[in-house]
Each structure stands twice: as C-alpha cells, then as structure tokens.
Enzyme design. Sequence first.
Site, PDB file in Angstrom:
ATOM      1  N   LEU A  55      53.738 -55.971  88.400  1.00  0.00           N
ATOM      2  CA  LEU A  55      52.322 -56.288  87.439  1.00  0.00           C
ATOM      3  C   LEU A  55      52.029 -54.919  86.920  1.00  0.00           C
ATOM      4  CD1 LEU A  55      50.608 -58.619  89.506  1.00  0.00           C
ATOM      5  CD2 LEU A  55      52.559 -58.954  88.469  1.00  0.00           C
ATOM      6  N   ASP A  56      52.648 -54.099  85.984  1.00  0.00           N
ATOM      7  CA  ASP A  56      52.278 -52.775  85.598  1.00  0.00           C
ATOM      8  C   ASP A  56      51.657 -52.951  84.299  1.00  0.00           C
ATOM      9  OD1 ASP A  56      54.487 -50.021  85.028  1.00  0.00           O
ATOM     10  OD2 ASP A  56      52.506 -50.322  85.552  1.00  0.00           O
ATOM     11  N   GLY A  57      50.733 -52.159  83.877  1.00  0.00           N
ATOM     12  CA  GLY A  57      50.329 -51.980  82.758  1.00  0.00           C
ATOM     13  C   GLY A  57      48.672 -52.422  82.321  1.00  0.00           C
ATOM     14  N   THR A 230      57.031 -54.921  83.707  1.00  0.00           N
ATOM     15  CA  THR A 230      56.399 -54.686  82.632  1.00  0.00           C
ATOM     16  C   THR A 230      56.153 -53.346  82.136  1.00  0.00           C
ATOM     17  OG1 THR A 230      54.302 -55.049  83.549  1.00  0.00           O
ATOM     18  CG2 THR A 230      55.398 -57.109  82.163  1.00  0.00           C
TER      19      THR A 230
END
Lengths: 285, 157
Positions: A55-57, A230
């Site tokens: 769950l990046d960003g 992501t």
Amino acid sequence: MFPYPFLRCMNFRMDKKLVQLLPIKLSNNIHGFLRKFLFKVLSFGPMPKHIAFILDGNRRYGKKWNLTEGEGHERGFCNLMTILNYVHEMKFQYVTVYAFSIDNFRRKADEVQLLMRLIKEKMDALVEDTSMADKLGIRIEFIGKLELLDESVREAAKKLMKATEKNDQLVLLVSIAYTSTDEIVHGVERSCMEVRDEDDDDDGMMIKLVDLEKNMYFGGYPDPDILVRTSGETRLSNFLLWQTKGCLLYAPLCFWPEISMRHLVWAVLKYQRRFFYLERIKKQP
Amino acid sequence: MNVILYDTKGVLKKYMASSELFCNARTTCFDADRRTVTLLLHGDQITIELLSFSDNKEIISKAANFLCSRQLKSNLLASNKIEAVYTDTDLLNALKMAGCGGLQPDLLLVYGPARCHLGFPAWRLRYTEIMYMGPLKSMKHGAIVKAIYDFSNRNKN
C-alpha cells in the site's frame, strides 16, 4: 418541476430526494451489473487465488491533494475496502496487504503514533460492526512480529481475528510489524527449537526446507500469484521475498488511494497471459 | 564493479567457467568454487558472481542448520537449555559461511516472458530495484544503458 419528461407523463409523484438519488442508484446498479459481467468474462481464463498489495503512496497522495496529516491514510483505508469488494467478486481466496513494516518504526515518532492510532481505530470499528466482514465472508489474520506492537493494538488485533474466525470465503492477511528477513529468522528460530526439543542425535541436515517454511509467518498459506505495488515503485522492500518466486510483479503508477478496478483487471489479464510460464517457474524444484 | 548473473537452473554456472571470455589467464581469476570470477577489462576490475535457485532456499536451510548445530553444542556445554534467539546479523554471518552472503544488488534487470524475479536469493533482494527488460532476445546495449540512466535519475529524485 420534474426533470424527467417520462415521469411527468406518467403523472407520478415522487419524493424530491428520491428523484435526486435515482440517477445515482441507477448508475450504481448498471455499474455493478457491468462489473460482474466483466469479472464473469475474466473468469473464463485461469484466475489467481492469492493477490498481495504493497500500500504505497498514501503520504504522497495526501501531499498531492493538500490533505491534513493522516487523511491520506484514511482514504487509503477506504480504498482498501473498495478493493476488497472487487477481490471478493472476482472470487480470490487470499489477499495479503503490507500494512506496516518493521522498518517503518524508524519513521518520526509522531507519524508512527498516528499510524498506530489509525490502525487501532479501524480494528475497533471492525470489531464493533462486523457486518461488512461477515457479508463478504472475510477472515482477518495478522501476520508479523506482533510483540513489537503496543499492548492495546495487539489486543485489538486478537479481538478482530476472533470476531472473524468463522468466515471462510476470503482470507485477508494483514502484514503488520513484518519484514521478510525477520520472517526467515523467525522460521529458523522455531525450527531450531523443534530440533532441540526432539533431541535427535542424527548429525545430518536437522532442519529441512519444509520445516523452515512450516515455521514461517506465512506457513500454511499458498504463495501469492500477483504482487501489486502502487506508486510505480519496483522494489519489494523486504516483503514476501521467500514466497514470490513465480509471482507476477505489477507496479501501476497510481498511488494506493487511487488504485481502482481497472488496475486490478489489467493485473489479472497480465497474469492470465503468462499463466503457464509462471506455473512452470513455481513448480521448478 | 560487481555484477551478478542469475538463472534458475544453474546453466550459467556450468558453462560460463569454460567460455572463451573467461579463459584468458592474464585477465581472469576464479575463486575456489568457480562461482565468482574477477575480470580485468580495459583497466577496470569487474567481479562477476554466478548464482542459481540453489543459492536461495537451500543455502538459507544450510545456514539454519549451521546456527542450529552451534546452538545445540552450546546447550550441551551449558547447564540450562538456552533459547534460540537470532538476529538478521546472525543469519547473514551464517549465510557468508555457507557461501552466499555477498553484496545486495542495487538494480536487478529481469529478462524473460514475465516480470518476476524467478527466485533470486531472498536475502539479497530486500531493497533492490527490479526492472523488467522484456524477452532475452531483446537484450541490447542501449536498453541496458537506458535502464541504468533511469535508475540513477530515480535515485537522484
């Protein structure tokens, strides 16, 4: 004044609020129908059973839209619920999310506290109202070095696991206080303890590969088929290094709160295109 | 400069050692197990390490056995049984003893039909950028230079 001529013709008196909601309800129904039709068409090909997300960003999304601190993560959580809906409709069996890494403890103390508070709030909310988890049949498991978490977060995690243990349609594995290297070390420790307790005098290979894998955090769960990270980042950041030998890596450019159904569909199409190659890689000894 | 060449089945390990590139004794130096070769090319020293899937899970299993046997020996000498508590550093040292504790690459270029790391040694892949380059027949000098340029720009940002 009714905006819709056909309703006026029918002399149909409706509540103004309902009239305003009608196009939204209609479009939701049409969207739902088209979505299920698309997933049905996809299901004619080989479907992955296990998908993993990094769950990046969330912070960068918050900065992009000038949100307050923590709101990026809130939106990320809301989007996670939407994605879980889609994953459930596509009949996946396992979903893994990388919620919090052991390396993230090195961030600023107030940021770590904010994240822990948000995680605990969401856990408590899900324990109080399990309707969504029960409707989708989601069983939630927390994977990682949970002793690094606060007592309150650990207790909330245990309560949530207990509240959803009877569900069996989709397993959500939440990696919290997790790194792959720590998982391997944990597997080695447990295997050593088993050997010590067996007290075998055999000087050969005491620890076999199956023993190591059985004692890891992800022991007993199948390896992921697709790993989505992501923000266009192409690193694994110490996530599922052991389990991703034949796993398709997909890195869409959007931030986590922006990921949508089309990215999911594209990932599945890419997987289906290379299914036989990936299966061959997985089966190689 | 360090370069790692990886393939799942270990074909590179079997055949690269006898290839013409590495047969020139003046510029080539193999290590004891013929898995690492140091070349001198145009005055620059390049170390090439040849890895396969057997350097991933099997080596970690060997390292685990090394740590376990050391623990059992110390338990024999001590009066009470000591709990096995290991850190990343302990396992890294055990991997070095087993022969696969080298440097972690900054960039991994993947050639093949799909974007997948094909079982590259897990301990050395933690924070490596993985760039998918397409099928093996599309391996060209320009594409590699562009990949390194994109990587260096990304790191600058």
